[in-house]
Design an enzyme around this catalytic site. Structure first.
Site, PDB file in Angstrom:
ATOM      1  N   GLY A  46      30.639  54.268  31.485  1.00 21.30           N
ATOM      2  CA  GLY A  46      29.913  55.496  31.818  1.00 21.30           C
ATOM      3  C   GLY A  46      28.414  55.349  32.031  1.00 21.30           C
ATOM      4  O   GLY A  46      27.812  56.123  32.760  1.00 21.30           O
ATOM      5  N   ASP A 105      29.242  62.666  22.326  1.00 20.81           N
ATOM      6  CA  ASP A 105      30.139  63.805  22.116  1.00 20.81           C
ATOM      7  C   ASP A 105      30.356  63.928  20.607  1.00 20.81           C
ATOM      8  O   ASP A 105      29.575  64.567  19.909  1.00 20.81           O
ATOM      9  CB  ASP A 105      31.423  63.527  22.912  1.00 20.81           C
ATOM     10  CG  ASP A 105      32.404  64.666  22.900  1.00 20.81           C
ATOM     11  OD1 ASP A 105      31.976  65.826  22.914  1.00 20.81           O
ATOM     12  OD2 ASP A 105      33.628  64.401  22.878  1.00 20.81           O
TER      13      ASP A 105
END
Ligand code: IMP
Ligand code: MG
Length: 181
Positions: A46, A105
């Site tokens: 990512g 997250d």
């Protein structure tokens, strides 16, 4: 029109907003590390686009390496069980290290990565994350440089994927819920 755009319910950050923030981060990092040659460690997959742009916004010498991890869980939530898929190549002992991560997250991946890298005895270890979802944290992980704080929504684009798709969108957008619920 780009076919992927139909899967996005809203654009959170367009290219201009992203680049403006990255230039600010690049300047901040350049000022803080003057006299040092920090090692930027991009977390794959990512973080690859963020690292590529951030590296070019930094005006002091740097070295670049990558750590590839995978966390086991469903497609849209992390389980915190992390496996190293590609280790770093540079010896970071005694070096100033900056971890470059796409998004925090639960925070479980970054907590694991920090623990893992501290074992290599860097002189310093800081973290730079493009996106943070403070409402989703499950651990009190801290970071040093942050691009943007966002609500607890699933986002894609600019490196971030859903089932390996959407990484090449030039903006960050919210994925339509019906596509993953
Ligand atoms: P954490 O361990 O829960 O903090 O999850 C971190 C990893 O999960 C990130 O590095 C991403 O690869 C992935 N992830 C978490 N939230 C999102 C999201 O909204 N979109 C895409 N990937 C995400
Ligand atoms: Mg990641």
């Amino acid at each position: 029109m780009n076919k992927m755009n139909c899967d996005i319910s809203a654009v959170l950050f367009d290219e201009y907003k992203i680049q403006t923030r990255i230039h600010e981060l690049g300047l901040e990092i350049s000022n803080s590390y003057r006299g040092s040659i920090p090692v930027l460690i991009g977390i794959l997959k990512g973080g690859f686009i963020f690292l590529a742009d951030l590296a070019r916004s930094i005006t002091i010498p740097i070295e670049v390496d990558f750590l590839a991890i995978s966390s086991y869980g469903s497609n849209t939530s992390s389980s915190g069980v992390v496996k190293i898929r590609k280790d770093i190549d540079i010896d970071i002992s005694g070096r100033d290290v900056i971890v470059i991560e796409d998004i925090v997250d639960t925070g479980l991946s970054l907590a694991y990565i920090k623990d893992y890298l501290w074992q290599h005895k860097p002189a310093s270890l800081k973290t730079c994350v493009l996106l943070d979802k403070p409402d989703a944290h499950k651990t009190d992980v801290t970071f040093d440089y942050i691009g943007f704080s966002i609500k607890n929504e699933f986002v894609v684009g600019y490196g971030l994927d859903y089932a390996e798709k959407y990484r090449n969108l030039p903006f960050i957008g919210i994925l339509k819920e019906e596509l993953y619920r």
